[in-house]
Design an enzyme around this catalytic site. Structure first.
Site, PDB file in Angstrom:
ATOM      1  CB  ALA A  13      -0.935  -0.007   1.207  1.00  0.00           C
ATOM      2  NE  ARG A  23       2.243   7.498 -13.612  1.00  0.00           N
ATOM      3  CZ  ARG A  23       2.175   7.167 -14.884  1.00  0.00           C
ATOM      4  NH1 ARG A  23       1.531   7.940 -15.741  1.00  0.00           N
ATOM      5  NH2 ARG A  23       2.728   6.065 -15.312  1.00  0.00           N
ATOM      6  CD  GLU A  34       9.240  -0.741   5.966  1.00  0.00           C
ATOM      7  OE1 GLU A  34       8.102  -0.480   5.513  1.00  0.00           O
ATOM      8  OE2 GLU A  34       9.441  -1.580   6.889  1.00  0.00           O
ATOM      9  CB  CYS A  44       1.639 -13.032  -2.279  1.00  0.00           C
ATOM     10  SG  CYS A  44       0.571 -11.812  -1.519  1.00  0.00           S
ATOM     11  CE1 TYR A 429     -14.927 -26.427 -26.589  1.00  0.00           C
ATOM     12  CE2 TYR A 429     -16.027 -25.842 -28.640  1.00  0.00           C
ATOM     13  CZ  TYR A 429     -15.401 -26.776 -27.849  1.00  0.00           C
ATOM     14  OH  TYR A 429     -15.242 -28.062 -28.301  1.00  0.00           O
TER      15      TYR A 429
END
Lengths: 451, 451
Positions: A13, A23, A34, A44, A429
């Site tokens: 985030a 931007r 941090e 992940c 398909y």
């Protein structure tokens, strides 16, 4: 003087917010603090590093602090912990963890992206050197080094959410015997029972031992401080390491002490602009709540893609824009060995709680045509409202094409389609990709007939 | 006396119609006439039989005539050709191809599912024993036997639609050197240029020789009646066989001679109930037109899944029901070697013709996260209306996850979503299946920014 945006936290985030803000306003001063040593990493992907699918830890690092500085003029301060937010002064106190010095910074807008932390486990012995949790990059590095250096033969996991299931595959790839100890008898988190059955089946097939309805009482350590035995209310388990993945909790202490309101879930409450109860202070990602479009309720949904999107919205608005976070449908997927699981929307049990007259059906079909040799079983469960026929949720499981298929249902949910309408959509398909009528359409047709 | 439904044709639409009619009315007498020897086969699987992916022809047969008789009480008459429909008498004349006898049958409702046939090629030598077309099961058997018995080393294909592309892979798997001769310089049918480029690239990579803008003038045969040389306006090509796949044409002679109206496309015109211009006579599948929901126009779209769905609607209505065929979005997919292509909706050129102020964008992204080793490039092209931002079409190409991804866009098109709305949908994310923001959402976001 340029306005200053301060972002607290630099994973999904936080970095998304800082990039978006840049931007929107090229003149803004953007500082990201941090407390750890790493930013912008793919948390992940960590189980895939452990299993050797990803060959080295550095691959998880998406963008370096230098890139943010040079390409976007975003000032990244690593090992800088924001220890206090003073909203009335619009300042933060920041501790440099290298020097232990604390400095005050003023801000015009603030984004809290402090994320989540693994739920702590209060069991004797959980301080051992071979007790691991997997969330931060530092934790991943530490587990990775242990696996490579100590070459464990047995691993006990505590908890059976999707981190544990992804790690079951990783342990298997490394030839490590894995036992999953779990307080409930459920696996995979928010799964419908028919989908969960498929996950349990593949765990059994792969030799992963599941020990449900069991609580760990103690980790017994040897003289070197390593856990060798796990004591539970259903007997003891010898092991060379422990992975504790009993969920995460939002990191909200900093926000709370600043007077930012928390929601019912315990995460930071935000409005649709991702603004907190204090004007000018935004929050995004695993530290805050997520509005669910289907239930209309705030939920706690700590997922990487949601964090990224919320960061985008918070960044835009903090930089002077005005957009809204449209809410989540509750779409997620995971892979456990060959089994793919995809989910979106409400569980049948959620729908019941919300007062719907709930219809569900389960169909079994194939991932390809009848004749194609690689065709795999696919299970589709739909949840719908009997009165309006509106789709409320869906889950899929199968060894091919289950995860990607869920997105078509997510788009249907976004549009509040009925099962009747979904059955009418013209899917593509071709024999290597689907049967002549896609399993999702088969399920929708079946629902139309039986609802 | 029971009412009688007669179905003409027994592949996708005919069998689907008969089955549906049986469900709707258990008392109906249902007779299906098929002039060939086979019914209910997966024609789209034929290229995979040729390549050895499917190990024997019988696998293509989905259901046997006995199954239809025993399980559904549907009378299947093979090698029975309906030679005339007499609407004013509600009878058909049927020729038994075994005995050459013609018999008259009355009907209460009639479904025409005569399908399509390969477009004939009027070139000297096209009657050779090694000249093949691929549509009917009998044609598949004949090509399959030839490939196995004669073991050709070189094959010339004429036409570059997706049958030719699927067969290019089949030839490659058999070690047959393949040259695709094509009158235009396009491959893959209705592809956007940026998507077509990916298909051309894989053909080149796999050593398939493409000979565009070339017309075949003659097939030169040897003394045994086999083509050995193909004469074109750009030189000669030696070969051991020819596959002619220059498209299909609807089989409409029977309908036309009975006074059933054809549409502008040359296929049978139908209303939304799949009824033809003559009340009580329905049509479905490759012999009839398909309403396109996006353009609002009737189109000729001979695809297996559409045939199946139209058959369902015709069967329901012919048996006394009253449902509508919702129309197609124009979704289709194919695989050419590892390249997957998925498409839905309008091409940019269609949209222009229809008077839209057309916006298009093309993005390149990945099928999985940055860190995952199996990640492949995915190209997404979106077509939208500049004025309303409404999505009009999309195409995807990539070596992983491109075909299945298109269905989410099909659902978006069905709901007439704008690109702004699509960008807001919450897709499922897990590293083995997608990057944190799915390529489709990346494309939608990009469209929102640039439209």
């Amino acid at each position: 003087m340029a306005k200053r945006l301060i972002v607290i936290g630099g994973v999904a985030a936080g970095t998304s917010a800082a990039s978006r803000a840049r931007r929107v306003d090229p003149s803004l001063e953007i500082v990201l603090f941090e407390k750890g040593e790493y930013i912008s990493y793919g948390a992940c992907d960590e189980p895939y590093l452990m299993g050797g699918v990803i060959d080295k830890p550095e691959r998880l690092l998406v963008r370096s602090p230098e890139e943010f500085r040079k390409k976007q003029n975003i000032d990244i301060c690593l090992r800088h912990e924001v220890v206090r937010i003073i909203p009335e002064e619009k300042t933060v106190l920041v501790k440099n963890l290298n020097t232990a010095q604390t400095e005050r910074f003023s801000y015009d807008a603030l984004i809290i992206a402090t994320g989540a932390k693994p739920r702590p486990l209060d069991v004797p012995g959980a301080d051992a050197r071979n007790f691991f949790q997997l969330k931060f990059y530092e934790q991943a590095l530490s587990l990775y080094r242990f696996l490579n250096e100590r070459n464990p033969k047995r691993a006990v996991s505590y908890g059976a959410g999707f981190i544990a299931l992804e790690m079951a595959e990783a342990f298997h790839l490394r030839g490590i015997e894995n036992t999953i100890i779990n307080r409930s008898n459920r696996v995979g988190g928010r799964l419908e029972p028919e989908i969960e059955k498929e996950v349990k089946a593949i765990l059994e097939e792969k030799g992963v031992r599941c020990q449900p309805e069991t609580t760990i009482k103690e980790f017994v350590k040897d003289s070197s401080g390593m856990i060798t035995r796990v004591v539970t209310d259903r007997g003891d388990f010898e092991t060379d390491m422990v992975l504790c993945s009993i969920g995460v909790v939002p990191e909200v202490e900093l926000a709370k002490s600043a007077g930012v309101k928390l929601g019912r879930t315990g995460a930071i409450a935000v409005n649709e602009r991702m603004e907190t109860s204090i004007p000018g202070i935004y929050a995004a990602g695993d530290c805050c709540e997520t509005y669910n479009r289907v239930s209309g309720e705030p939920t706690y949904t700590p997922l990487g893609d949601i964090a990224n999107k919320q960061g985008w919205v918070a960044g835009e608005n903090a930089a002077g824009g005005n957009i809204i976070y449209p809410g989540a449908l509750g779409s997620w997927s995971f892979k456990c060995f060959e089994m793919e699981v995809g989910a979106t929307g409400l569980l049948a049990s959620d729908a019941k709680r919300l007062g719907y007259d709930v219809f569900t059906n389960v169909i079994e079909h194939r991932s390809r045509t009848h004749a194609q040799p690689g065709s795999k079983k696919i299970i589709v469960k739909l949840v719908a409202d009997k009165k309006t026929h509106k789709l409320l949720g869906a889950q899929l499981a199968g060894r091919e094409g289950a995860a990607l298929r869920i997105n078509a249902v997510a788009v249907a949910l976004y549009n509040q389609m009925t099962v009747d309408e979904l059955a009418n959509v013209d899917f593509a398909y071709a024999p290597p990709f689907s049967p002549v009528i896609d399993p999702i359409l088969i399920a929708a047709r079946d629902a139309v007939k039986s609802i």
